[in-house]
Design an enzyme around this catalytic site. Structure first.
Site, PDB file in Angstrom:
ATOM      1  N   ASP A   8       0.869  -1.179   0.000  1.00  0.00           N
ATOM      2  CA  ASP A   8       0.000   0.000   0.000  1.00  0.00           C
ATOM      3  C   ASP A   8       0.909   1.234   0.000  1.00  0.00           C
ATOM      4  O   ASP A   8       2.145   1.128  -0.123  1.00  0.00           O
ATOM      5  CB  ASP A   8      -1.026  -0.035   1.150  1.00  0.00           C
ATOM      6  CG  ASP A   8      -0.446   0.312   2.525  1.00  0.00           C
ATOM      7  OD1 ASP A   8       0.789   0.520   2.635  1.00  0.00           O
ATOM      8  OD2 ASP A   8      -1.233   0.364   3.491  1.00  0.00           O
ATOM      9  N   CYS A  66       2.949  -3.117   3.969  1.00  0.00           N
ATOM     10  CA  CYS A  66       2.152  -1.922   4.246  1.00  0.00           C
ATOM     11  C   CYS A  66       2.918  -1.125   5.300  1.00  0.00           C
ATOM     12  O   CYS A  66       4.097  -1.418   5.540  1.00  0.00           O
ATOM     13  CB  CYS A  66       0.719  -2.256   4.660  1.00  0.00           C
ATOM     14  SG  CYS A  66       0.512  -3.056   6.263  1.00  0.00           S
ATOM     15  N   THR A  68       2.857  -0.937   8.588  1.00  0.00           N
ATOM     16  CA  THR A  68       3.365  -1.779   9.675  1.00  0.00           C
ATOM     17  C   THR A  68       3.557  -3.233   9.252  1.00  0.00           C
ATOM     18  O   THR A  68       4.222  -3.996   9.959  1.00  0.00           O
ATOM     19  CB  THR A  68       2.365  -1.796  10.849  1.00  0.00           C
ATOM     20  OG1 THR A  68       1.112  -2.272  10.337  1.00  0.00           O
ATOM     21  CG2 THR A  68       2.190  -0.417  11.464  1.00  0.00           C
ATOM     22  N   HIS A  99       9.799 -23.809   9.553  1.00  0.00           N
ATOM     23  CA  HIS A  99       8.795 -24.470  10.397  1.00  0.00           C
ATOM     24  C   HIS A  99       7.369 -24.286   9.897  1.00  0.00           C
ATOM     25  O   HIS A  99       6.535 -25.164  10.096  1.00  0.00           O
ATOM     26  CB  HIS A  99       8.866 -23.928  11.837  1.00  0.00           C
ATOM     27  CG  HIS A  99      10.080 -24.395  12.588  1.00  0.00           C
ATOM     28  ND1 HIS A  99      10.227 -24.219  13.942  1.00  0.00           N
ATOM     29  CD2 HIS A  99      11.207 -25.022  12.161  1.00  0.00           C
ATOM     30  CE1 HIS A  99      11.395 -24.730  14.325  1.00  0.00           C
ATOM     31  NE2 HIS A  99      12.009 -25.207  13.256  1.00  0.00           N
TER      32      HIS A  99
HETATM   33  C1  RB5 Z   1      -1.978   3.044   6.192  1.00  0.00           C
HETATM   34  O1  RB5 Z   1      -1.894   4.332   6.717  1.00  0.00           O
HETATM   35  C2  RB5 Z   1      -1.634   2.028   7.272  1.00  0.00           C
HETATM   36  O2  RB5 Z   1      -2.700   1.891   8.128  1.00  0.00           O
HETATM   37  C3  RB5 Z   1      -1.279   0.708   6.638  1.00  0.00           C
HETATM   38  O3  RB5 Z   1      -0.199   0.878   5.789  1.00  0.00           O
HETATM   39  C4  RB5 Z   1      -0.862  -0.378   7.596  1.00  0.00           C
HETATM   40  O4  RB5 Z   1       0.111   0.034   8.476  1.00  0.00           O
HETATM   41  C5  RB5 Z   1      -1.950  -1.114   8.255  1.00  0.00           C
HETATM   42  O5  RB5 Z   1      -1.755  -2.106   8.970  1.00  0.00           O
END
Ligand code: RB5
Length: 148
Positions: A8, A66, A68, A99
């Site tokens: 993303d 993404c 996180t 695993h």
């Molecule tokens: C987008 O701002 C953020 O929420 C997404 O990239 C991710 O971290 C969600 O888990």
């Protein structure tokens, strides 16, 4: 071996890093499923696009990114047949293959820097599933949860 990757807007740069590292693996045919711009997108849509390629047999493995790595790995793990491992360190990346026979690696663009992320990708790409009886048994039980 086909590898599908997607991110993303929170991991655009990390996706480019990952693509650079994947060039070290000539056997890997890489397909970038987006996103391609900084415009905000919803990570479940990217997860679905990438994972579809894996479950329909077009690709063997996927890498999802993404901000996180949390949302996109959670979304991926809702899809039948997917074992997505969110990794921020090399040991976890290795174990997720050895695993858990992870078929998707997830990382967070706002969590891991380019150096560690590159090492994580290298470890994940070069580690095979151990094929140990106990690991296969646990994976079978895990996958059976999809139908409960
Ligand atoms: C987008 O701002 C953020 O929420 C997404 O990239 C991710 O971290 C969600 O888990």
């Amino acid at each position: 071996m086909k590898i599908v990757i997607g991110c993303d807007h929170g991991a655009l740069e990390l996706k480019e890093t990952v693509k650079e590292v994947l060039k070290e693996f000539p056997e890997a045919e890489v397909q970038d499923m987006g996103t391609y711009t900084a415009e905000s997108v919803d990570y479940p849509e990217i997860a679905e696009k990438v994972c579809k390629e894996i479950v329909n047999g077009s690709a063997e493995k996927g890498i999802l990114l993404c901000g996180t790595g949390i949302g996109i790995s959670m979304a991926a793990n809702k899809i039948k047949g997917i074992r997505a491992a969110l990794c921020s360190d090399v040991f976890s990346a290795r174990m997720s293959r050895e695993h858990n026979n992870a078929n998707v690696l997830a990382m967070g663009g706002r969590v891991v820097g380019p150096g560690p992320a590159s090492e994580i990708v290298r470890a994940w790409m070069t580690t095979e599933f151990s094929h140990g009886e106990r690991h296969q048994r646990r994976i079978d039980k895990m996958m059976a949860l999809e139908n409960k």
